[in-house]
Design an enzyme around this catalytic site. Structure first.
Site, PDB file in Angstrom:
ATOM      1  N   CYS A  15     -44.300 -17.257 -32.656  1.00  0.00           N
ATOM      2  CA  CYS A  15     -45.381 -16.271 -32.461  1.00  0.00           C
ATOM      3  C   CYS A  15     -44.867 -14.973 -31.838  1.00  0.00           C
ATOM      4  CB  CYS A  15     -46.493 -16.857 -31.601  1.00  0.00           C
ATOM      5  SG  CYS A  15     -47.224 -18.338 -32.296  1.00  0.00           S
ATOM      6  N   HIS A  73     -50.777 -10.869 -28.959  1.00  0.00           N
ATOM      7  CA  HIS A  73     -50.731 -11.910 -29.988  1.00  0.00           C
ATOM      8  C   HIS A  73     -52.074 -12.635 -29.974  1.00  0.00           C
ATOM      9  CE1 HIS A  73     -49.825 -15.425 -32.212  1.00  0.00           C
ATOM     10  NE2 HIS A  73     -49.698 -16.218 -31.161  1.00  0.00           N
ATOM     11  N   ASN A  97     -54.991 -17.851 -35.301  1.00  0.00           N
ATOM     12  CA  ASN A  97     -53.617 -17.545 -34.862  1.00  0.00           C
ATOM     13  C   ASN A  97     -52.709 -17.541 -36.088  1.00  0.00           C
ATOM     14  OD1 ASN A  97     -51.028 -17.527 -33.827  1.00  0.00           O
ATOM     15  ND2 ASN A  97     -51.425 -19.056 -32.243  1.00  0.00           N
TER      16      ASN A  97
END
Ligand code: ACO
Length: 322
Positions: free
Chosen positions: A114, A249, A279
């Site tokens: 990520c 993020h 996500n």
């Protein structure tokens, strides 16, 4: 002579298939209310069986090229941040180069899960300072749906597929001071078991599935992203109030809210797409930039602070003047 790395264009691609929380209710023991209250997520996009990560990345890259008014052959470097590559090798970036018809541009992947996109921005900026590239595409692209255990309700509801791209240009002696100002990166390999995929070419030869200690990742994300953001602000003599857009993020709305409280950033300055994208790992930050850019929220001269944390555990923050 100083060289800085500017955002010349942005683009995104989201697969057409949408999987809502309600759809998930018919697959696993979950509820729209649980998912929304714990994460802020309402839906996610899922790549078609025929779509590989490079297809998502190439579609996003085309949009970024259009916005930058570049031709594919103008590009001399392509970096793809991904954890879900098309093949074990070659790098997905080389598939993107081929699909875009981007000549013989340098092409490689960055794998920091990520946090991959902020790592890729740091690599691109350093290489531009070294004169190795002038026009680059930095792309975050993921098909996380392929590495999820769809019987594990504590993880499969959290992720989605997508790609976002930035066209980045090296500029010399830039009087406006725009571009990537500074990136800080960190990793703590002892935290490996908090978030990982239980497969790999040199371990069991399987692709594997995502495994996560959600509470642990939650705590680490809030503390480490707040710390690294504050460190970056302090280094630059800035205050959180100087930031125009905070672009975290998109893991979980509660992580983002806690981070905002810790850094004293008003909610109105925090860019989020978590509700509609979920996500998307390395793709989440460029997807936010595309969404907020298209809505006219990003204006030249604004200060953007991006930050991300993911498997490794790896994390980073990047300050950019748009
Ligand atoms: N639907 C319904 N119930 C669920 C679900 C679900 N999808 N998932 C878990 N539950 C249940 C659990 O089984 C548990 O039930 P029990 O009390 O009977 O045992 C209950 O809900 C509470 O589970 P917890 O794990 O305690 O839930 P928590 O409040 O911690 O929320 C979550 C879980 C959302 C994963 C949270 O820990 C989190 O957001 N962590 C951050 C992880 C993250 O965002 N990771 C993304 C990758 S890393 C990154 O990008 C930063």
């Amino acid at each position: 002579m100083t060289i800085s790395t500017h955002i010349a264009g942005y683009g995104a691609y989201l697969p057409s298939k949408i999987l809502t929380n309600r759809d998930l209710e018919s697959i696993i023991d979950t509820s729209d209310a649980w998912i929304q209250s714990r994460t802020g997520i309402k839906q996610r996009h899922i790549a078609a069986d025929t779509e590989a990560t490079s297809d998502l990345a190439t579609a996003a890259a085309h949009k970024a090229l259009e916005r930058a008014e570049w031709q594919p052959q103008d590009v001399d470097m392509i970096i793809v941040a991904t954890t879900t590559p098309d093949y074990t090798f070659p790098a997905t970036a080389t598939r993107v180069q081929d699909k875009l018809k981007a000549g013989s541009a340098i092409a490689f992947d960055v794998q920091a899960v990520c946090a991959g996109f902020v790592h890729a921005l740091a690599v691109c900026s350093s290489m531009m300072k070294d004169g190795m590239a002038e026009k680059a595409l930095v792309i975050g692209a993921e098909t996380f749906s392929r590495i999820l255990d769809w019987s594990d309700r504590s993880t499969c509801v959290l992720f989605g597929d997508g790609a976002g791209a930035l066209a980045l240009q090296a500029k010399q002696n830039n009087p406006e001071g725009a571009g990537i100002i500074k990136t800080l990166l960190r990793a703590q390999g002892t935290d490996f078991r908090s978030l990982y995929v239980d497969g790999g070419a040199s371990t069991n030869g399987k692709i594997g599935h995502l495994r996560m200690d959600g509470k642990d990742v939650f705590k680490k994300a809030v503390t480490r992203l707040a710390d690294i953001s504050q460190e970056l602000l302090d280094q630059q003599g800035l205050d959180a109030q100087d930031i125009d857009w905070f672009i975290p993020h998109q893991a979980n709305q509660r992580i983002v809210d806690a981070l905002g409280r810790k850094l004293r950033i008003p909610a109105a300055k925090i860019a989020t797409t978590i509700a509609s994208h979920a996500n998307t790992s390395a793709a989440s930050i460029p997807l936010v930039i595309d969404s907020y850019g298209q809505q006219g929220h990003l204006k030249p001269g604004q200060l953007l602070l991006m930050q991300a944390l993911g498997g490794g555990i790896s994390w980073g923050a990047c300050l950019v003047r748009y």
